[in-house]
Design an enzyme around this catalytic site. Sequence first.
Site, short mmCIF file in Angstrom:
data_model
loop_
_atom_site.label_atom_id
_atom_site.label_comp_id
_atom_site.label_asym_id
_atom_site.label_seq_id
_atom_site.Cartn_x
_atom_site.Cartn_y
_atom_site.Cartn_z
N GLN A 26 -80.09 -79.34 -10.21
CA GLN A 26 -80.07 -79.77 -11.70
C GLN A 26 -78.92 -80.51 -12.03
OE1 GLN A 26 -81.96 -75.69 -13.14
NE2 GLN A 26 -81.08 -76.65 -14.50
N TYR A 36 -85.21 -94.25 4.79
CA TYR A 36 -84.45 -95.66 4.60
C TYR A 36 -84.92 -96.50 5.84
CZ TYR A 36 -82.08 -92.91 0.80
OH TYR A 36 -81.77 -92.25 -0.28
N HIS A 78 -88.02 -89.45 1.41
CA HIS A 78 -88.12 -89.34 -0.40
C HIS A 78 -89.28 -89.18 -0.68
CE1 HIS A 78 -83.81 -88.81 -0.61
NE2 HIS A 78 -83.40 -90.05 -0.16
N ARG A 94 -77.78 -90.07 12.08
CA ARG A 94 -78.82 -89.21 11.27
C ARG A 94 -80.22 -89.69 11.41
NH1 ARG A 94 -77.96 -87.24 5.78
NH2 ARG A 94 -79.73 -85.98 5.52
N GLU A 121 -84.52 -89.99 6.15
CA GLU A 121 -84.84 -89.80 4.72
C GLU A 121 -85.99 -91.01 4.33
OE1 GLU A 121 -82.87 -87.75 5.84
OE2 GLU A 121 -82.81 -86.30 4.24
P1 NAP Z 1 -88.25 -75.71 -23.45
O1 NAP Z 1 -87.86 -76.38 -22.35
O2 NAP Z 1 -87.22 -76.17 -24.68
O3 NAP Z 1 -89.54 -75.48 -23.71
C1 NAP Z 1 -89.92 -74.78 -24.98
C2 NAP Z 1 -91.82 -75.12 -24.97
O4 NAP Z 1 -91.91 -74.36 -26.05
C3 NAP Z 1 -92.07 -76.46 -24.91
O5 NAP Z 1 -93.16 -76.64 -24.21
C4 NAP Z 1 -92.43 -76.68 -26.50
O6 NAP Z 1 -93.74 -77.39 -26.30
C5 NAP Z 1 -93.05 -75.32 -26.93
N1 NAP Z 1 -92.29 -74.96 -28.17
C6 NAP Z 1 -91.20 -75.23 -28.97
N2 NAP Z 1 -91.37 -74.82 -30.21
C7 NAP Z 1 -92.51 -74.28 -30.45
C8 NAP Z 1 -92.92 -73.64 -31.49
N3 NAP Z 1 -92.48 -73.61 -32.77
N4 NAP Z 1 -94.11 -73.28 -31.26
C9 NAP Z 1 -94.94 -73.29 -30.28
N5 NAP Z 1 -94.52 -73.92 -29.13
C10 NAP Z 1 -93.19 -74.59 -29.28
O7 NAP Z 1 -87.51 -74.26 -23.48
P2 NAP Z 1 -87.83 -73.26 -22.24
O8 NAP Z 1 -89.09 -73.50 -21.57
O9 NAP Z 1 -87.51 -72.04 -22.93
O10 NAP Z 1 -86.44 -73.74 -21.39
C11 NAP Z 1 -85.20 -73.41 -21.57
C12 NAP Z 1 -84.47 -74.37 -20.90
O11 NAP Z 1 -84.16 -73.62 -19.42
C13 NAP Z 1 -84.90 -75.64 -20.49
O12 NAP Z 1 -84.77 -76.65 -21.30
C14 NAP Z 1 -84.48 -75.94 -19.15
O13 NAP Z 1 -83.44 -76.74 -19.11
C15 NAP Z 1 -84.09 -74.52 -18.63
N6 NAP Z 1 -85.00 -74.02 -17.45
C16 NAP Z 1 -85.44 -75.17 -16.69
C17 NAP Z 1 -86.13 -74.99 -15.53
C18 NAP Z 1 -86.48 -76.05 -14.60
O14 NAP Z 1 -86.04 -77.11 -14.87
N7 NAP Z 1 -87.11 -75.66 -13.59
C19 NAP Z 1 -86.63 -73.69 -15.47
C20 NAP Z 1 -86.80 -72.67 -16.50
C21 NAP Z 1 -85.57 -73.06 -17.38
P3 NAP Z 1 -94.44 -78.01 -27.75
O15 NAP Z 1 -93.54 -78.24 -28.59
O16 NAP Z 1 -95.12 -79.37 -27.03
O17 NAP Z 1 -95.56 -76.96 -27.71
FE1 SF4 Z 2 -76.56 -78.83 -6.50
FE2 SF4 Z 2 -74.75 -76.86 -7.68
FE3 SF4 Z 2 -77.42 -76.67 -7.75
FE4 SF4 Z 2 -76.29 -76.44 -5.48
S1 SF4 Z 2 -75.86 -75.10 -7.17
S2 SF4 Z 2 -78.16 -77.47 -6.02
S3 SF4 Z 2 -75.01 -77.93 -5.65
S4 SF4 Z 2 -76.24 -78.20 -8.94
#
Ligand code: NAP
Ligand code: SF4
Length: 669
Positions: free
Chosen positions: A340, A168, A254, A216, A166
Amino acid sequence: MSPYPHLFAPLDLGSLTLPNRVVMGSMHTGLEEAPDGFGRLAAFYAERAAAGVGLIVTGGIAPNAEGRLYVGAAALTTDEEAESHRLITAAVHAAGGRICLQILHGGRYSQHADAVAPSPLRAPITPATPRELSDADVRATIDAFARCAALAVAAGYDGVEVMGSEGYLLNQFLAARTNQRSDDWGGSAEARMRMPVAVVRSVRDRIGPSPLLIYRLSMLDLVDGGQTLDEVRTLAKAVERAGASIISTGIGWHESRVPTIATNVPRAAFAPVTAAVRSAVQIPIIAANRLNTPEVAEEVLAADADLVSLARPFLADPEFLAKAAAGRPDRINTCIACNQACLDRTFAGLVASCLVNPRACHETVLTLRPTNTKRTVAVVGAGPAGLAAATTAAARGFAVTLFEADDEIGGQFRLACQIPGKEEYAQTLRYFATALAERGVTVRTGVRATLDDLAPFDVILLATGVTPRIPDVPGIDHPSVVTYAQVLGDHVRVGDRVVIMGAGGIGVDVADYLTTPAAAPETIEEFYAQWGIDPTFASPGGLVAPIPEPAARQVHLVQRRTSPIGAGLGRTTGWIHRAVLAQRGVNLVRGATYERIDDAGLHLTVDGQPLTLEVDTIVVCAGQEPQRELHDGLLAAGKQVHLIGGADEAAELDAVRAIRQATEAAAAL
Ligand code: NAP
Ligand code: SF4
């Protein structure tokens, strides 16, 4: 006969016999440094040992102060520190398990002023340049590994794992990239091996012949200037001669820019390199990375390895092995490789847990007591929060009814399953469906619950989720505008030129979904080609030129904020999403003001200049609003009601929070 004959075959290691071929791999949980951490760690490990894990490896513990990953990180350097580990070893042994302590020296990955390394070269992921170890320092470090191992054995561990992968410290000695020394510890590949091999020899000398000594070994560095397969095989032989009892697979530093454990990595993607090293040695070898089901583990054991290391799957389900042994893999709460709640939290300095199992690392604080009341519970909404609430309440003995307006359970997870690389989310829904049936939950799909429906229940958990937010932009009702839920859930037609409004987690996911070519990589070979992994592993670091995928569509991803797009994504996976968007040529627009939508497309102002994105389809990914219309009526009717998940708080809603909140609410009923 067991469907997993290799998985459940005992392994005689001389001093001890493992009951099966599964090692719970090392994970730093953050409890190692928490004030009450060792008691919680003891409970965490003992629960897994009791459910049949053959061998556990702890999170990394530093052999000296310099080797700690950050100020205050756990080290094992004194008898007094060793004494505190007895809590862990005693609990695991009482549960019938075996446990080794991992010794990890961070080298240049250590985030403090005293970091040391073979050469004074700063890592791309750390802020400071490390100090170069002198010859005397190298010898003292070897001795520190041996002292740490002896203390571990004295504390009751069944052996140690020496962390040599990794990126290290020991890995840094092995690669020309990080070892530019001209003394005995650097230069040729043979000289670069001396320090790690001396560590193994010194540890074995100090702990004697019986305790386990796992090494490892970085089989694939996945960085420029990394080791070749020839060098790795030579190292494996030297480590074996120096006294290792087992070699474990490490993949990728990493600082590597190749995904190794995220959801988009095919299952068992790196078993071929383990097999290529296995033929060089006689001692058992452990395969690792993206082995998250008993079927995959069985296949790898049948062909490529003597043991398998599963880490995150034991966060997701402590009873993974017991359920497999009982022939019930459908009952396993599968790790979906999201990172996450585990790695992303660990790297943020928080105690790890698991998105699909909030009890992980919280065994003593999130307890599920059987109820002694006969209260009836209604859960409204069968998204992740509702499913977690219903199954938890039912596990405690409540009579639970789950209402869902759709014809199927799943909510936002049904949408997530559509995203390339997130297909594993369907496993969580399979787990919940099995648990609902086993725990006797009455499931009423296709029913939008009314106040009358809910009147007979004593307690109501409202998990009615979210609706997509519709931005207030002139022309938002133009026929070219659709929501992400319509794209992912209803599969509405999307044109060849697309703008995505909103670049949060869902906007980025939708960009990935819409640009994924019809012939997206699915096999291990295709994955290797996309990310530039040498299928022969012969080149330094195992890298070759990647073959980028063509994009299926032209996509613009737009946000109003000026911060970099994707900045809020998970620490360990965000860079992968950003790399995929770059590979597909997605046009990232930030600092935008939405002006209007018409037949020409989306009109913006960016940096004070007008900009029109001429597109066929506009997909709204602008976050969500909570959906909770039943709440006031239930309160007015005097009901005990709890809002959970997106219905409670939609902003930045994530499934980690939704499932944890739902589980805690049901645990507290
Ligand atoms: P979000 O992460 O809160 O993003 C919402 C987006 O909409 C932002 O880009 C925001 O940017 C824009 N926005 C907010 N209010 C707005 C408005 N009134 N008009 C226009 N644009 C607006 O929400 P999400 O994308 O729906 O995701 C929801 C949650 O799902 C996330 O917080 C996350 O935790 C989870 N999720 C995570 C992942 C991942 O980590 N890979 C993938 C999918 C979902 P601006 O305000 O800058 O425009
Ligand atoms: Fe980590 Fe749980 Fe997501 Fe698996 S399901 S990657 S253990 S948070």
